[in-house]
Design a protein around this motif. Structure first.
Motif, PDB file in Angstrom:
ATOM      1  N   GLU A   3       0.907  -1.238   0.036  1.00 33.13           N
ATOM      2  CA  GLU A   3      -0.118  -0.087   0.035  1.00 33.13           C
ATOM      3  C   GLU A   3       1.024   1.251  -0.044  1.00 33.13           C
ATOM      4  O   GLU A   3       1.857   1.097   0.505  1.00 33.13           O
ATOM      5  CB  GLU A   3      -0.735  -0.178   1.326  1.00 33.13           C
ATOM      6  CG  GLU A   3      -2.066  -0.979   1.228  1.00 33.13           C
ATOM      7  CD  GLU A   3      -2.796  -0.929   2.626  1.00 33.13           C
ATOM      8  OE1 GLU A   3      -3.472   0.468   2.744  1.00 33.13           O
ATOM      9  OE2 GLU A   3      -2.782  -1.563   3.203  1.00 33.13           O
ATOM     10  N   ASP A  17      -0.862   7.554   0.547  1.00 31.23           N
ATOM     11  CA  ASP A  17      -2.355   7.099   0.764  1.00 31.23           C
ATOM     12  C   ASP A  17      -2.810   6.915   1.736  1.00 31.23           C
ATOM     13  O   ASP A  17      -4.153   7.518   2.237  1.00 31.23           O
ATOM     14  CB  ASP A  17      -2.595   6.178  -0.566  1.00 31.23           C
ATOM     15  CG  ASP A  17      -4.171   5.975  -0.664  1.00 31.23           C
ATOM     16  OD1 ASP A  17      -4.970   7.174  -0.876  1.00 31.23           O
ATOM     17  OD2 ASP A  17      -4.591   4.977  -0.752  1.00 31.23           O
ATOM     18  N   GLN A  56      -5.662   9.185   3.597  1.00 29.12           N
ATOM     19  CA  GLN A  56      -6.959   8.890   4.117  1.00 29.12           C
ATOM     20  C   GLN A  56      -7.317   9.177   5.732  1.00 29.12           C
ATOM     21  O   GLN A  56      -8.485   9.525   5.924  1.00 29.12           O
ATOM     22  CB  GLN A  56      -7.192   7.323   3.830  1.00 29.12           C
ATOM     23  CG  GLN A  56      -7.289   7.042   2.246  1.00 29.12           C
ATOM     24  CD  GLN A  56      -7.359   5.637   2.257  1.00 29.12           C
ATOM     25  OE1 GLN A  56      -7.740   4.786   2.932  1.00 29.12           O
ATOM     26  NE2 GLN A  56      -7.244   5.164   0.674  1.00 29.12           N
ATOM     27  N   ARG A  93     -10.293  16.298  -4.340  1.00 27.72           N
ATOM     28  CA  ARG A  93     -10.343  16.174  -5.469  1.00 27.72           C
ATOM     29  C   ARG A  93      -9.261  17.164  -6.373  1.00 27.72           C
ATOM     30  O   ARG A  93      -8.745  16.587  -7.079  1.00 27.72           O
ATOM     31  CB  ARG A  93     -11.656  16.755  -5.836  1.00 27.72           C
ATOM     32  CG  ARG A  93     -12.918  15.781  -5.373  1.00 27.72           C
ATOM     33  CD  ARG A  93     -12.964  14.315  -6.643  1.00 27.72           C
ATOM     34  NE  ARG A  93     -13.223  14.937  -7.769  1.00 27.72           N
ATOM     35  CZ  ARG A  93     -12.189  14.737  -8.871  1.00 27.72           C
ATOM     36  NH1 ARG A  93     -11.257  13.976  -8.637  1.00 27.72           N
ATOM     37  NH2 ARG A  93     -12.783  14.871 -10.025  1.00 27.72           N
ATOM     38  N   VAL A 138      -7.315  13.108  -5.958  1.00 29.16           N
ATOM     39  CA  VAL A 138      -8.292  11.857  -5.688  1.00 29.16           C
ATOM     40  C   VAL A 138      -9.503  11.825  -6.738  1.00 29.16           C
ATOM     41  O   VAL A 138     -10.054  12.573  -6.693  1.00 29.16           O
ATOM     42  CB  VAL A 138      -8.634  11.923  -4.245  1.00 29.16           C
ATOM     43  CG1 VAL A 138      -9.384  10.532  -3.966  1.00 29.16           C
ATOM     44  CG2 VAL A 138      -7.254  11.769  -3.222  1.00 29.16           C
ATOM     45  N   GLU A 145     -14.720   8.839  -7.721  1.00 26.63           N
ATOM     46  CA  GLU A 145     -15.202   7.393  -7.146  1.00 26.63           C
ATOM     47  C   GLU A 145     -14.627   7.315  -5.545  1.00 26.63           C
ATOM     48  O   GLU A 145     -15.064   6.859  -4.852  1.00 26.63           O
ATOM     49  CB  GLU A 145     -15.038   6.532  -8.071  1.00 26.63           C
ATOM     50  CG  GLU A 145     -15.699   6.430  -9.382  1.00 26.63           C
ATOM     51  CD  GLU A 145     -15.201   7.683 -10.209  1.00 26.63           C
ATOM     52  OE1 GLU A 145     -13.856   7.968 -10.249  1.00 26.63           O
ATOM     53  OE2 GLU A 145     -16.016   7.908 -11.186  1.00 26.63           O
ATOM     54  N   GLN A 146     -13.162   7.385  -5.660  1.00 29.68           N
ATOM     55  CA  GLN A 146     -12.531   7.182  -4.379  1.00 29.68           C
ATOM     56  C   GLN A 146     -12.889   8.093  -3.163  1.00 29.68           C
ATOM     57  O   GLN A 146     -12.910   7.556  -2.080  1.00 29.68           O
ATOM     58  CB  GLN A 146     -10.990   7.380  -4.660  1.00 29.68           C
ATOM     59  CG  GLN A 146     -10.294   6.207  -5.422  1.00 29.68           C
ATOM     60  CD  GLN A 146      -8.899   6.387  -5.876  1.00 29.68           C
ATOM     61  OE1 GLN A 146      -8.509   7.299  -6.581  1.00 29.68           O
ATOM     62  NE2 GLN A 146      -8.047   5.719  -5.146  1.00 29.68           N
ATOM     63  N   THR A 147     -13.020   9.414  -3.791  1.00 30.30           N
ATOM     64  CA  THR A 147     -13.556  10.464  -2.505  1.00 30.30           C
ATOM     65  C   THR A 147     -14.932  10.141  -2.169  1.00 30.30           C
ATOM     66  O   THR A 147     -15.204  10.069  -0.735  1.00 30.30           O
ATOM     67  CB  THR A 147     -13.522  11.933  -3.265  1.00 30.30           C
ATOM     68  OG1 THR A 147     -12.209  12.060  -3.783  1.00 30.30           O
ATOM     69  CG2 THR A 147     -14.050  12.965  -2.303  1.00 30.30           C
ATOM     70  N   ALA A 203     -16.176   6.956  -2.041  1.00 34.87           N
ATOM     71  CA  ALA A 203     -16.207   5.765  -1.025  1.00 34.87           C
ATOM     72  C   ALA A 203     -15.468   6.240   0.092  1.00 34.87           C
ATOM     73  O   ALA A 203     -15.810   5.646   1.277  1.00 34.87           O
ATOM     74  CB  ALA A 203     -15.352   4.935  -1.775  1.00 34.87           C
ATOM     75  N   LEU A 204     -14.553   7.139   0.206  1.00 34.30           N
ATOM     76  CA  LEU A 204     -13.927   7.435   1.451  1.00 34.30           C
ATOM     77  C   LEU A 204     -14.884   8.197   2.240  1.00 34.30           C
ATOM     78  O   LEU A 204     -14.849   8.016   3.455  1.00 34.30           O
ATOM     79  CB  LEU A 204     -12.731   8.464   1.086  1.00 34.30           C
ATOM     80  CG  LEU A 204     -11.762   8.787   2.431  1.00 34.30           C
ATOM     81  CD1 LEU A 204     -11.299   7.559   2.987  1.00 34.30           C
ATOM     82  CD2 LEU A 204     -10.818   9.787   1.869  1.00 34.30           C
TER      83      LEU A 204
END
Length: 171
Positions: A66, A70, A74, A116, A121, A124-126, A128-129
Motif C-alpha cells: 500500500e 495514501d 486517508q 479532488r 483523488v 469515485e475514491q473520494t 467511497a472514502l
C-alpha cells in the motif's frame, strides 16, 4: 535470530523518516487547507498531521504494498471529517481564528475540494472514502470551486441543501 529484530526496527525507522521527509510538507499543507487556518498559525492542522503520521507509523509493517502517503492522506481526511462532524454536527462551520484561503467554504466543501483538486483523488475514491454518492461529491466540488474562484458571487441556491444532509465518513 534475536539480532534481526533491532536491524528490522532500525530499517523501519529509517524508511519512515524518509517517508516523512518527503510527504510531511504536502500533508501539512492539505491539513491546513482542511482546517482553514492560516499557514503560519495552524495548530489544528499540525495536530491532524501528527495523528495521521502516528497512524501510518503504527501500520508501517502491515502496509504490504500500500502507498503510505495514501494511508496517511486517508487517515487525515477521515479524522478531519470525524472530528468536524462530532464537534459541529453535520459538517458545521468551524470556529474563528486566523483564516486560510478556503475559510469561506464549509468543512465538507473543503474536504471534497482538497481531496479532488489539491490531492487529485478521483471522484469515485473520494465518494467511497466519505460515504457519499459520486454525484454528490461532483456537485459539492463544483460548488466549492465556484465559490473559491468567484468569492463575491452569492452562493448557488442549492448550497444550503448540500450542507444540510451529509453522510458521516466511511470507516
Amino acid at each position: 535470530m534475536g539480532d534481526r529484530q533491532p536491524v528490522r526496527g532500525a530499517r523501519r525507522v529509517r524508511e519512515f523518516e524518509a517517508f516523512v521527509a518527503g510527504a510531511a510538507g504536502r500533508l501539512l499543507h492539505a491539513a491546513t487547507l482542511l482546517t482553514a487556518e492560516a499557514p503560519d498559525a495552524n495548530p489544528r492542522a499540525r495536530r491532524l498531521l501528527t495523528l495521521a503520521l502516528a497512524h501510518t507509523y503504527a501500520r508501517w509493517d502491515r502496509l504490504r504494498g500500500e502507498d503510505p502517503y495514501d494511508c496517511a492522506r486517508q487517515y487525515l481526511a477521515t479524522r478531519f471529517a470525524h472530528t468536524t462532524w462530532h464537534r459541529h454536527g453535520a459538517f458545521g462551520r468551524t470556529r474563528g481564528g486566523p483564516r486560510g484561503p478556503l475559510s469561506g467554504l464549509s468543512p465538507q466543501e473543503r474536504l471534497v475540494l482538497v481531496l479532488r483538486i489539491y490531492e487529485g483523488v478521483a471522484e469515485e475514491q473520494t465518494a467511497a472514502l466519505l460515504g457519499l454518492p459520486v454525484e454528490r461529491v461532483h456537485t459539492i466540488c463544483d460548488r466549492a470551486t465556484a465559490t473559491v474562484l468567484h468569492p463575491s458571487r452569492p452562493a448557488p441556491a442549492g448550497r444550503a441543501a448540500t450542507q444540510a444532509a451529509p453522510s458521516g465518513p466511511a470507516r
